[in-house]
Write a protein that holds these residues in place. Structure first.
Motif, PDB file in Angstrom:
ATOM      1  N   VAL A  46       7.466 -24.129 -36.559  1.00  0.00           N
ATOM      2  CA  VAL A  46       7.180 -23.997 -35.128  1.00  0.00           C
ATOM      3  C   VAL A  46       5.705 -23.733 -34.891  1.00  0.00           C
ATOM      4  CG1 VAL A  46       7.576 -22.535 -33.099  1.00  0.00           C
ATOM      5  CG2 VAL A  46       9.510 -23.273 -34.502  1.00  0.00           C
ATOM      6  N   ALA A  47       5.118 -22.860 -35.703  1.00  0.00           N
ATOM      7  CA  ALA A  47       3.714 -22.494 -35.525  1.00  0.00           C
ATOM      8  C   ALA A  47       2.770 -23.582 -36.032  1.00  0.00           C
ATOM      9  CB  ALA A  47       3.425 -21.187 -36.258  1.00  0.00           C
ATOM     10  N   ARG A  48       3.306 -24.470 -36.886  1.00  0.00           N
ATOM     11  CA  ARG A  48       2.468 -25.487 -37.529  1.00  0.00           C
ATOM     12  C   ARG A  48       1.283 -24.817 -38.236  1.00  0.00           C
ATOM     13  NH1 ARG A  48       2.272 -30.029 -32.669  1.00  0.00           N
ATOM     14  NH2 ARG A  48       4.525 -30.212 -32.419  1.00  0.00           N
ATOM     15  N   CYS A  49       1.626 -23.766 -38.947  1.00  0.00           N
ATOM     16  CA  CYS A  49       0.608 -22.948 -39.612  1.00  0.00           C
ATOM     17  C   CYS A  49       1.156 -22.527 -40.966  1.00  0.00           C
ATOM     18  CB  CYS A  49       0.286 -21.719 -38.760  1.00  0.00           C
ATOM     19  SG  CYS A  49      -0.999 -20.667 -39.428  1.00  0.00           S
ATOM     20  N   ASP A  50       0.427 -22.791 -42.029  1.00  0.00           N
ATOM     21  CA  ASP A  50       0.888 -22.446 -43.368  1.00  0.00           C
ATOM     22  C   ASP A  50       0.642 -20.981 -43.716  1.00  0.00           C
ATOM     23  OD1 ASP A  50       1.829 -24.987 -43.957  1.00  0.00           O
ATOM     24  OD2 ASP A  50      -0.135 -25.669 -44.655  1.00  0.00           O
ATOM     25  N   LYS A  51      -0.312 -20.353 -43.043  1.00  0.00           N
ATOM     26  CA  LYS A  51      -0.674 -18.980 -43.403  1.00  0.00           C
ATOM     27  C   LYS A  51       0.100 -17.997 -42.527  1.00  0.00           C
ATOM     28  CE  LYS A  51      -4.929 -18.492 -44.807  1.00  0.00           C
ATOM     29  NZ  LYS A  51      -4.748 -18.242 -46.261  1.00  0.00           N
ATOM     30  N   ILE A  52       0.902 -17.167 -43.180  1.00  0.00           N
ATOM     31  CA  ILE A  52       1.780 -16.224 -42.499  1.00  0.00           C
ATOM     32  C   ILE A  52       1.411 -14.797 -42.892  1.00  0.00           C
ATOM     33  CG2 ILE A  52       4.166 -15.406 -42.256  1.00  0.00           C
ATOM     34  CD1 ILE A  52       3.899 -18.104 -41.040  1.00  0.00           C
ATOM     35  N   CYS A  53       1.267 -13.944 -41.881  1.00  0.00           N
ATOM     36  CA  CYS A  53       1.122 -12.510 -42.104  1.00  0.00           C
ATOM     37  C   CYS A  53       2.430 -11.853 -41.660  1.00  0.00           C
ATOM     38  CB  CYS A  53      -0.061 -11.945 -41.314  1.00  0.00           C
ATOM     39  SG  CYS A  53      -0.255 -10.164 -41.453  1.00  0.00           S
ATOM     40  N   ALA A  54       3.238 -11.440 -42.613  1.00  0.00           N
ATOM     41  CA  ALA A  54       4.549 -10.869 -42.310  1.00  0.00           C
ATOM     42  C   ALA A  54       4.388  -9.406 -41.899  1.00  0.00           C
ATOM     43  CB  ALA A  54       5.461 -10.976 -43.525  1.00  0.00           C
ATOM     44  N   VAL A  55       4.833  -9.077 -40.707  1.00  0.00           N
ATOM     45  CA  VAL A  55       4.687  -7.714 -40.199  1.00  0.00           C
ATOM     46  C   VAL A  55       5.867  -6.872 -40.689  1.00  0.00           C
ATOM     47  CG1 VAL A  55       4.432  -6.274 -38.156  1.00  0.00           C
ATOM     48  CG2 VAL A  55       3.444  -8.580 -38.189  1.00  0.00           C
ATOM     49  N   VAL A  56       5.551  -5.873 -41.515  1.00  0.00           N
ATOM     50  CA  VAL A  56       6.598  -5.031 -42.108  1.00  0.00           C
ATOM     51  C   VAL A  56       6.382  -3.557 -41.772  1.00  0.00           C
ATOM     52  CG1 VAL A  56       7.200  -6.642 -43.963  1.00  0.00           C
ATOM     53  CG2 VAL A  56       5.334  -5.003 -44.314  1.00  0.00           C
ATOM     54  N   LYS A  57       5.691  -3.298 -40.669  1.00  0.00           N
ATOM     55  CA  LYS A  57       5.501  -1.910 -40.229  1.00  0.00           C
ATOM     56  C   LYS A  57       6.843  -1.308 -39.828  1.00  0.00           C
ATOM     57  CE  LYS A  57       4.427  -3.327 -35.482  1.00  0.00           C
ATOM     58  NZ  LYS A  57       3.411  -3.365 -34.414  1.00  0.00           N
ATOM     59  N   ALA A  58       6.860   0.029 -39.673  1.00  0.00           N
ATOM     60  CA  ALA A  58       8.079   0.739 -39.274  1.00  0.00           C
ATOM     61  C   ALA A  58       9.247   0.385 -40.188  1.00  0.00           C
ATOM     62  CB  ALA A  58       8.424   0.459 -37.811  1.00  0.00           C
ATOM     63  N   ASP A  59       8.967   0.409 -41.507  1.00  0.00           N
ATOM     64  CA  ASP A  59       9.972   0.076 -42.516  1.00  0.00           C
ATOM     65  C   ASP A  59      10.600  -1.281 -42.243  1.00  0.00           C
ATOM     66  OD1 ASP A  59      11.195   0.753 -44.948  1.00  0.00           O
ATOM     67  OD2 ASP A  59      12.988   1.536 -43.945  1.00  0.00           O
ATOM     68  N   ALA A  60       9.725  -2.248 -41.936  1.00  0.00           N
ATOM     69  CA  ALA A  60      10.155  -3.617 -41.626  1.00  0.00           C
ATOM     70  C   ALA A  60      11.180  -3.631 -40.500  1.00  0.00           C
ATOM     71  CB  ALA A  60      10.701  -4.319 -42.864  1.00  0.00           C
TER      72      ALA A  60
END
Length: 361
Positions: A46-60
């Motif tokens: 959907v984002a057409r973006c290969d680089k992902i920053c996975a947000v895992v704050k607050a114990d994911a």
């Protein structure tokens, strides 16, 4: 207690017995790893973006940061946490990908953050100078991402100050700028989002004059749903990764990845007119009852139409015609949040505090 269903203890425990030590009265939270990875793939498309920053704050978001990061690491490029200690926890668990700390750190935490190779947020000159001073004293170098305020007015320096600030930071020998980001305040509103994006693009050109190799990112889950134009070098999915959306959208058919099971600790057969739990509640008819080890201290909302009467702090009552030993007490945060007039973020973050989290294949 959405979509109530049950499993037998034999089948459930046999399936999850591999190396898992159960605490008998803990709830069991089951995270579906395949759905998580499928959600990440959907986000990339959907984002057409290969680089992902996975947000895992607050114990994911209550899904278990170490477990989520361990599964996702081969498929993402960065992780984002709110606090230094959240990043340290990931490093101690063996996570090697870059970890961005989203909230600027206090002076006392800088050395620890840098020693654990965490990327720090700089939202003003003072932050940069503090980080540089600590690193200089300890012969260290810190990676940082600059935070630009494009209209949310929470953190970050203003676009018109970008060149001045970048000029000063570029002369700090112990600070290495590797990225620059901002955050949409209301991604569902196209006009406001477009205005913020235009501001960020101006900041981007000014920052690139000083730091040409840094990566730029502004789209979190809402921005990803809004338009792939906002993806730039990297996107930061949080809620989307866990199967939910910050607003209604037909884009990105992600699926919830978490279910929670409560242990049946007592069974009772009660007659019509008898009470159950607190208050003056009376049963409408004869009923086989299960007392389940799950209550509002476990993050389950107190008002639920599928429970009998109401929840207690540690227990609730449900019909148990199937003689189940574990009963599903949660499977969809959107349904719960709609009933409670809250949001899925709030529901998810409170659910697994007293649960044993298991990651199924």
């Amino acid at each position: 207690m959405t979509g109530l269903f049950s499993v037998s203890a034999g089948a459930f425990l046999a399936y999850y017995i591999r190396g898992v030590v159960f605490i008998s009265l803990y709830n069991i939270a089951v995270v579906n790893s395949r759905k998580l990875l499928n959600n990440i793939e959907i986000i990339k498309n959907v984002a057409r973006c290969d680089k992902i920053c996975a947000v895992v704050k607050a114990d994911a978001y209550g899904h278990g940061a170490v477990g989520i990061a361990s599964i996702a690491e081969p498929y993402v490029d960065y992780f984002a946490v709110a606090l230094v200690e959240e990043g340290v926890e990931l490093r101690l668990s063996g996570i090697e990908k870059p970890i961005l700390v989203l909230i600027p750190v206090d002076y006392e935490s800088i050395e620890r953050a840098v020693l654990y190779d965490l990327t720090l947020t700089v939202d003003c000159i003072t932050d940069a100078i503090k980080i540089n001073d600590v690193c200089k004293k300890n012969s260290l170098s810190a990676k940082v991402h600059l935070k630009v305020d494009t209209g949310m007015h929470r953190l970050g320096f203003r676009v018109e100050d970008a060149e001045k600030i970048c000029g000063i930071i570029s002369r700090l020998k112990n600070v290495c700028v590797t990225g620059c980001y901002s955050h949409f305040a209301d991604p569902e509103c196209i006009s406001r989002t477009e205005k913020q994006f235009a501001e960020f693009m101006i900041a981007r050109e000014r920052v690139k004059k000083f730091f040409p190799s840094c990566i730029f990112h502004i789209a979190a889950s809402g921005g990803i749903l809004n338009s792939s134009r906002y993806s730039l070098d990297m996107v930061r999915p949080g809620l989307l990764m866990y199967g939910y959306k910050p607003f209604k959208s037909d884009v990105a058919p992600v699926q919830p990845i978490l279910k929670i099971y409560g242990k049946v600790i007592k069974e009772r057969s009660l007659d019509k007119g008898e009470g159950i739990l607190y208050g003056n509640y009376k049963l409408a008819g004869e009923c086989k009852i299960a007392i389940v080890r799950a209550g509002y201290a476990d993050g389950l909302r107190r008002r639920e139409i599928d429970t009998i009467n109401n929840k207690c702090m540690d227990m609730c009552a449900v019909k148990n015609d199937k003689n189940a030993d574990y009963i599903c007490v949660f499977e969809n945060a959107d349904i719960v949040s709609d009933k409670e007039r809250t949001i899925s973020y709030e529901v998810l973050c409170s659910l697994t505090k007293r649960s044993r989290i298991i990651y199924e294949d």
